[in-house]
Design a protein around this motif. Structure first.
Motif, PDB file in Angstrom:
ATOM      1  N   UNK A  13      11.295   3.449   4.232  1.00 63.27           N
ATOM      2  CA  UNK A  13      12.939   3.480   4.314  1.00 63.27           C
ATOM      3  C   UNK A  13      13.468   4.275   3.191  1.00 63.27           C
ATOM      4  N   UNK A  14      13.098   4.055   2.052  1.00 59.97           N
ATOM      5  CA  UNK A  14      13.487   4.764   0.880  1.00 59.97           C
ATOM      6  C   UNK A  14      13.089   6.076   0.962  1.00 59.97           C
ATOM      7  N   UNK A  15      11.705   6.322   1.321  1.00 58.40           N
ATOM      8  CA  UNK A  15      11.275   7.795   1.426  1.00 58.40           C
ATOM      9  C   UNK A  15      12.058   8.421   2.598  1.00 58.40           C
ATOM     10  N   UNK A  16      12.340   7.959   3.636  1.00 59.13           N
ATOM     11  CA  UNK A  16      13.301   8.737   4.574  1.00 59.13           C
ATOM     12  C   UNK A  16      14.503   8.918   4.085  1.00 59.13           C
ATOM     13  N   UNK A  17      15.337   8.138   3.419  1.00 61.85           N
ATOM     14  CA  UNK A  17      16.497   8.440   2.918  1.00 61.85           C
ATOM     15  C   UNK A  17      16.451   9.643   1.992  1.00 61.85           C
ATOM     16  N   UNK A  18      15.385   9.673   1.003  1.00 58.93           N
ATOM     17  CA  UNK A  18      15.288  10.531   0.106  1.00 58.93           C
ATOM     18  C   UNK A  18      15.121  11.894   0.867  1.00 58.93           C
ATOM     19  N   UNK A  19      14.159  11.915   1.585  1.00 62.91           N
ATOM     20  CA  UNK A  19      13.881  13.025   2.471  1.00 62.91           C
ATOM     21  C   UNK A  19      15.126  13.680   3.283  1.00 62.91           C
ATOM     22  N   UNK A  20      16.086  12.902   3.841  1.00 65.02           N
ATOM     23  CA  UNK A  20      17.282  13.266   4.413  1.00 65.02           C
ATOM     24  C   UNK A  20      18.194  13.963   3.383  1.00 65.02           C
ATOM     25  N   UNK A  21      18.144  13.483   2.415  1.00 66.36           N
ATOM     26  CA  UNK A  21      18.861  14.202   1.385  1.00 66.36           C
ATOM     27  C   UNK A  21      18.724  15.418   0.917  1.00 66.36           C
ATOM     28  N   UNK A  22      17.492  15.710   1.076  1.00 65.29           N
ATOM     29  CA  UNK A  22      16.950  16.930   0.608  1.00 65.29           C
ATOM     30  C   UNK A  22      17.808  18.342   1.498  1.00 65.29           C
ATOM     31  N   UNK A  23      17.880  18.112   2.725  1.00 65.56           N
ATOM     32  CA  UNK A  23      18.684  18.963   3.270  1.00 65.56           C
ATOM     33  C   UNK A  23      20.226  19.150   3.203  1.00 65.56           C
ATOM     34  N   UNK A  24      20.780  18.008   2.717  1.00 64.96           N
ATOM     35  CA  UNK A  24      22.175  18.256   2.009  1.00 64.96           C
ATOM     36  C   UNK A  24      22.366  18.914   0.635  1.00 64.96           C
ATOM     37  N   UNK A  25      21.179  19.374   0.000  1.00 65.60           N
ATOM     38  CA  UNK A  25      21.310  20.088  -0.948  1.00 65.60           C
ATOM     39  C   UNK A  25      21.327  21.478  -0.908  1.00 65.60           C
ATOM     40  N   UNK A  26      21.306  21.852   0.436  1.00 64.90           N
ATOM     41  CA  UNK A  26      21.505  23.392   0.631  1.00 64.90           C
ATOM     42  C   UNK A  26      22.929  23.787   1.064  1.00 64.90           C
ATOM     43  N   UNK A  37      13.131  15.381  -3.521  1.00 57.72           N
ATOM     44  CA  UNK A  37      11.708  15.147  -3.473  1.00 57.72           C
ATOM     45  C   UNK A  37      10.856  14.463  -4.402  1.00 57.72           C
ATOM     46  N   UNK A  38      11.355  14.206  -5.692  1.00 55.81           N
ATOM     47  CA  UNK A  38      10.820  13.438  -6.531  1.00 55.81           C
ATOM     48  C   UNK A  38      10.965  11.810  -6.175  1.00 55.81           C
ATOM     49  N   UNK A  39      11.968  11.564  -5.634  1.00 61.18           N
ATOM     50  CA  UNK A  39      12.239  10.242  -5.320  1.00 61.18           C
ATOM     51  C   UNK A  39      11.616   9.913  -4.085  1.00 61.18           C
ATOM     52  N   UNK A  40      11.454  10.923  -3.093  1.00 61.18           N
ATOM     53  CA  UNK A  40      10.738  10.648  -1.812  1.00 61.18           C
ATOM     54  C   UNK A  40       9.022  10.415  -2.183  1.00 61.18           C
ATOM     55  N   UNK A  41       8.704  10.981  -3.187  1.00 65.22           N
ATOM     56  CA  UNK A  41       7.368  10.902  -3.463  1.00 65.22           C
ATOM     57  C   UNK A  41       7.010   9.453  -4.174  1.00 65.22           C
ATOM     58  N   UNK A  42       8.003   9.124  -4.967  1.00 74.81           N
ATOM     59  CA  UNK A  42       7.818   7.850  -5.536  1.00 74.81           C
ATOM     60  C   UNK A  42       8.091   6.813  -4.521  1.00 74.81           C
ATOM     61  N   UNK A  43       9.097   6.856  -3.785  1.00 74.05           N
ATOM     62  CA  UNK A  43       9.027   5.902  -2.738  1.00 74.05           C
ATOM     63  C   UNK A  43       7.753   5.876  -1.709  1.00 74.05           C
ATOM     64  N   UNK A  84       0.891  -1.270   0.074  1.00 72.58           N
ATOM     65  CA  UNK A  84      -0.006  -0.026   0.097  1.00 72.58           C
ATOM     66  C   UNK A  84       0.877   1.438  -0.005  1.00 72.58           C
ATOM     67  N   UNK A  85       0.264   2.181  -0.636  1.00 75.43           N
ATOM     68  CA  UNK A  85       1.235   3.359  -0.696  1.00 75.43           C
ATOM     69  C   UNK A  85       1.058   4.091   0.595  1.00 75.43           C
ATOM     70  N   UNK A  86       2.315   4.788   0.704  1.00 75.69           N
ATOM     71  CA  UNK A  86       2.345   5.467   2.262  1.00 75.69           C
ATOM     72  C   UNK A  86       1.796   7.030   2.158  1.00 75.69           C
ATOM     73  N   UNK A  99       4.820   6.416  -2.633  1.00 74.97           N
ATOM     74  CA  UNK A  99       3.707   5.594  -3.552  1.00 74.97           C
ATOM     75  C   UNK A  99       4.023   4.290  -3.598  1.00 74.97           C
ATOM     76  N   UNK A 100       5.239   3.969  -3.622  1.00 73.80           N
ATOM     77  CA  UNK A 100       5.496   2.428  -3.549  1.00 73.80           C
ATOM     78  C   UNK A 100       5.483   1.603  -2.365  1.00 73.80           C
ATOM     79  N   UNK A 101       5.305   2.680  -1.308  1.00 70.88           N
ATOM     80  CA  UNK A 101       4.982   1.973   0.061  1.00 70.88           C
ATOM     81  C   UNK A 101       6.470   1.613   0.679  1.00 70.88           C
ATOM     82  N   UNK A 102       7.540   2.434   0.336  1.00 72.62           N
ATOM     83  CA  UNK A 102       8.980   2.081   0.811  1.00 72.62           C
ATOM     84  C   UNK A 102       9.246   3.142   1.973  1.00 72.62           C
TER      85      UNK A 102
END
Length: 179
Positions: free
Chosen positions: A159-172, A146-152, A35-37, A154-157
């Motif tokens: 951990x993957x969504x959290x990892x992508x979310x954590x990377x967003x801050x590293x872009x600043x 943020x795109x990868x976070x949304x995809x993860x 199920x999607x998250x 939708x995929x119900x992942x």
């Protein structure tokens, strides 16, 4: 006419029926769905991606030069997307990408349109390519993650969504001091 000749068509029919049933029985079971998250609409997800980019104020933001040959196509795609005609917007961006295939901004915009259409694999592929070709810092970097976070999501992942979310801050990356 012999008895075996009369019954031959029935044997063939029985054999075909057995083969058909065997083929059905050997089909693999459907993959379990996760199920999607998120219950966000595709439009809400793309809005969240663009919001995550921010305005780049007070940080290092690398902006590649835009090719004037494709600006009209890019603007047309934006109008078509705003009107809800995602297929036309995709056609316009694909035409622009035919002229400038390695433009990170175009690739990311196209990835977001793929997400609007529900094509997660294409969205991920395009966003990954945009990131690889782009500056990997600033607003463009945040849009990718943020795109990868949304995809993860939708995929119900989770951990993957959290990892992508954590990377967003590293872009600043803060602006460099000038001497």
């Amino acid at each position: 006419m012999t008895l075996s000749t009369v019954h031959r068509p029935g044997r063939w029919a029985a054999a075909v029926l057995c083969l058909a049933l065997a083929a059905c029985a050997s089909a693999p079971p459907p993959a379990p769905t996760v199920p999607a998250l998120t219950d966000a609409s595709p439009q809400q997800m793309v809005a969240a991606i663009r919001d995550a980019a921010g305005d780049g104020e007070g940080e290092l933001a690398v902006q590649p030069l835009r090719d004037g040959r494709i600006e009209d196509l890019r603007e047309r795609a934006a109008r078509e997307e705003a009107a809800g005609d995602y297929a036309a917007a995709i056609t316009s961006l694909d035409a622009a990408l035919a002229v400038v295939p390695d433009a990170p901004g175009l690739l990311q915009e196209r990835a977001e349109l793929a997400l609007l259409q529900g094509d997660l694999a294409e969205s991920e592929r395009l966003s990954q390519r945009a990131y690889a070709l782009g500056p990997q810092v600033g607003p463009a970097c945040r849009r990718h993650w943020a795109t990868l976070e949304q995809i993860r999501l939708l995929q119900g992942d989770a951990d993957g969504a959290a990892q992508a979310r954590a990377q967003i801050g590293g872009c600043r990356v803060g602006v460099l001091d000038r001497f």
